[in-house]
Design a protein around this motif. Structure first.
Motif, PDB file in Angstrom:
ATOM      1  N   CYS A  31       0.827  -1.208   0.000  1.00 10.89           N
ATOM      2  CA  CYS A  31       0.000   0.000   0.000  1.00 10.89           C
ATOM      3  C   CYS A  31       0.863   1.262   0.000  1.00 10.89           C
ATOM      4  O   CYS A  31       1.972   1.268   0.520  1.00 10.89           O
ATOM      5  CB  CYS A  31      -0.911   0.014   1.218  1.00 10.89           C
ATOM      6  SG  CYS A  31      -2.175  -1.256   1.154  1.00 10.89           S
ATOM      7  N   SER A  32       0.327   2.310  -0.564  1.00 13.91           N
ATOM      8  CA  SER A  32       0.979   3.615  -0.570  1.00 13.91           C
ATOM      9  C   SER A  32       0.988   4.174   0.847  1.00 13.91           C
ATOM     10  O   SER A  32       0.051   3.966   1.613  1.00 13.91           O
ATOM     11  CB  SER A  32       0.219   4.561  -1.494  1.00 13.91           C
ATOM     12  OG  SER A  32       0.674   5.888  -1.327  1.00 13.91           O
ATOM     13  N   SER A  33       2.040   4.914   1.183  1.00 16.31           N
ATOM     14  CA  SER A  33       2.104   5.513   2.517  1.00 16.31           C
ATOM     15  C   SER A  33       1.045   6.591   2.708  1.00 16.31           C
ATOM     16  O   SER A  33       0.805   7.034   3.828  1.00 16.31           O
ATOM     17  CB  SER A  33       3.499   6.098   2.761  1.00 16.31           C
ATOM     18  OG  SER A  33       3.756   7.129   1.830  1.00 16.31           O
ATOM     19  N   MET A  34       0.368   6.981   1.642  1.00 20.54           N
ATOM     20  CA  MET A  34      -0.711   7.967   1.729  1.00 20.54           C
ATOM     21  C   MET A  34      -1.994   7.339   2.276  1.00 20.54           C
ATOM     22  O   MET A  34      -2.925   8.046   2.626  1.00 20.54           O
ATOM     23  CB  MET A  34      -0.983   8.574   0.354  1.00 20.54           C
ATOM     24  CG  MET A  34       0.223   9.231  -0.277  1.00 20.54           C
ATOM     25  SD  MET A  34       0.835  10.611   0.674  1.00 20.54           S
ATOM     26  CE  MET A  34      -0.389  11.813   0.272  1.00 20.54           C
ATOM     27  N   CYS A  93      -5.911   0.006   4.326  1.00 17.61           N
ATOM     28  CA  CYS A  93      -5.193  -0.810   3.351  1.00 17.61           C
ATOM     29  C   CYS A  93      -5.945  -2.134   3.190  1.00 17.61           C
ATOM     30  O   CYS A  93      -6.105  -2.894   4.140  1.00 17.61           O
ATOM     31  CB  CYS A  93      -3.768  -1.055   3.827  1.00 17.61           C
ATOM     32  SG  CYS A  93      -2.791  -2.079   2.725  1.00 17.61           S
ATOM     33  N   THR A 100      -7.644  -1.233  -2.133  1.00 16.78           N
ATOM     34  CA  THR A 100      -6.831  -0.013  -2.140  1.00 16.78           C
ATOM     35  C   THR A 100      -5.344  -0.278  -2.341  1.00 16.78           C
ATOM     36  O   THR A 100      -4.576   0.658  -2.513  1.00 16.78           O
ATOM     37  CB  THR A 100      -7.023   0.765  -0.826  1.00 16.78           C
ATOM     38  OG1 THR A 100      -6.624  -0.066   0.272  1.00 16.78           O
ATOM     39  CG2 THR A 100      -8.468   1.185  -0.651  1.00 16.78           C
ATOM     40  N   LEU A 141      -1.678  -1.247  -3.882  1.00 18.92           N
ATOM     41  CA  LEU A 141      -0.996  -1.099  -5.167  1.00 18.92           C
ATOM     42  C   LEU A 141      -0.727  -2.461  -5.783  1.00 18.92           C
ATOM     43  O   LEU A 141      -0.729  -2.625  -6.995  1.00 18.92           O
ATOM     44  CB  LEU A 141       0.338  -0.361  -4.973  1.00 18.92           C
ATOM     45  CG  LEU A 141       0.261   1.047  -4.397  1.00 18.92           C
ATOM     46  CD1 LEU A 141       1.654   1.546  -4.060  1.00 18.92           C
ATOM     47  CD2 LEU A 141      -0.431   1.974  -5.376  1.00 18.92           C
ATOM     48  N   GLU A 154       9.825   5.082  -3.910  1.00 19.89           N
ATOM     49  CA  GLU A 154       8.385   5.206  -3.710  1.00 19.89           C
ATOM     50  C   GLU A 154       8.063   4.867  -2.257  1.00 19.89           C
ATOM     51  O   GLU A 154       8.535   3.886  -1.717  1.00 19.89           O
ATOM     52  CB  GLU A 154       7.642   4.251  -4.644  1.00 19.89           C
ATOM     53  CG  GLU A 154       6.142   4.394  -4.584  1.00 19.89           C
ATOM     54  CD  GLU A 154       5.457   3.468  -5.569  1.00 19.89           C
ATOM     55  OE1 GLU A 154       4.264   3.215  -5.374  1.00 19.89           O
ATOM     56  OE2 GLU A 154       6.110   3.002  -6.511  1.00 19.89           O
ATOM     57  N   LYS A 155       7.259   5.716  -1.626  1.00 21.89           N
ATOM     58  CA  LYS A 155       6.919   5.503  -0.218  1.00 21.89           C
ATOM     59  C   LYS A 155       5.720   4.568  -0.124  1.00 21.89           C
ATOM     60  O   LYS A 155       4.627   4.909  -0.521  1.00 21.89           O
ATOM     61  CB  LYS A 155       6.621   6.835   0.444  1.00 21.89           C
ATOM     62  CG  LYS A 155       7.811   7.774   0.427  1.00 21.89           C
ATOM     63  CD  LYS A 155       7.682   8.830   1.462  1.00 21.89           C
ATOM     64  CE  LYS A 155       8.787   9.836   1.422  1.00 21.89           C
ATOM     65  NZ  LYS A 155      10.101   9.367   1.425  1.00 21.89           N
ATOM     66  N   ARG A 156       5.980   3.371   0.374  1.00 21.89           N
ATOM     67  CA  ARG A 156       4.939   2.361   0.512  1.00 21.89           C
ATOM     68  C   ARG A 156       5.283   1.434   1.657  1.00 21.89           C
ATOM     69  O   ARG A 156       6.398   1.440   2.167  1.00 21.89           O
ATOM     70  CB  ARG A 156       4.751   1.587  -0.777  1.00 21.89           C
ATOM     71  CG  ARG A 156       5.989   0.894  -1.270  1.00 21.89           C
ATOM     72  CD  ARG A 156       5.798   0.301  -2.622  1.00 21.89           C
ATOM     73  NE  ARG A 156       7.036  -0.322  -3.064  1.00 21.89           N
ATOM     74  CZ  ARG A 156       7.151  -0.966  -4.173  1.00 21.89           C
ATOM     75  NH1 ARG A 156       6.122  -1.086  -4.970  1.00 21.89           N
ATOM     76  NH2 ARG A 156       8.281  -1.515  -4.519  1.00 21.89           N
ATOM     77  N   TYR A 157       4.324   0.653   2.079  1.00 28.54           N
ATOM     78  CA  TYR A 157       4.535  -0.312   3.150  1.00 28.54           C
ATOM     79  C   TYR A 157       3.791  -1.591   2.804  1.00 28.54           C
ATOM     80  O   TYR A 157       2.962  -1.625   1.897  1.00 28.54           O
ATOM     81  CB  TYR A 157       4.089   0.244   4.504  1.00 28.54           C
ATOM     82  CG  TYR A 157       2.616   0.530   4.605  1.00 28.54           C
ATOM     83  CD1 TYR A 157       1.729  -0.421   5.096  1.00 28.54           C
ATOM     84  CD2 TYR A 157       2.102   1.753   4.202  1.00 28.54           C
ATOM     85  CE1 TYR A 157       0.375  -0.170   5.181  1.00 28.54           C
ATOM     86  CE2 TYR A 157       0.749   2.026   4.285  1.00 28.54           C
ATOM     87  CZ  TYR A 157      -0.107   1.069   4.771  1.00 28.54           C
ATOM     88  OH  TYR A 157      -1.444   1.325   4.850  1.00 28.54           O
TER      89      TYR A 157
END
Length: 91
Positions: free
Chosen positions: A11-14, A20, A24, A26, A56-59
């Motif tokens: 998932c995006s950090s946004m 998540c 939603t 990625l 890219e900021k994601r987790y």
């Protein structure tokens, strides 16, 4: 067939962790697992393999889910689906 699935949601950090989901995310990575311990091990492996150096900021959110049969696609395609329960000792 295993009854558990290890699911890694990238998932995006946004997106907040509680938001998540498979919808939603990625990317969604799924691996079958036979036991809860195997599910956790697969989850850690999948989380480690999603590392990216592109900045890219994601987790990664890892969950273990029970497998669910989905026969809706078969009905739309014109096939009939049936579930027959057989005692384990009869197999």
């Amino acid at each position: 067939m295993s009854e558990l699935l290890a699911v890694a949601l990238v998932c995006s950090s946004m997106i907040a962790a509680q938001d998540c989901s498979r919808i939603t995310a990625l990317d969604v990575i799924v691996s079958p697992a036979h036991t809860p311990m195997e599910c956790m091990i697969h989850g850690q492996t999948m989380a480690a393999s999603t590392w990216s150096a592109d900045g890219e900021k994601r987790y990664v959110k890892v969950t273990c889910e029970r497998r669910q049969a989905d026969f809706r696609g078969l009905r739309r395609a014109g096939y009939a689906a049936a579930i027959v329960l057989v005692p384990r000792h009869a197999i």
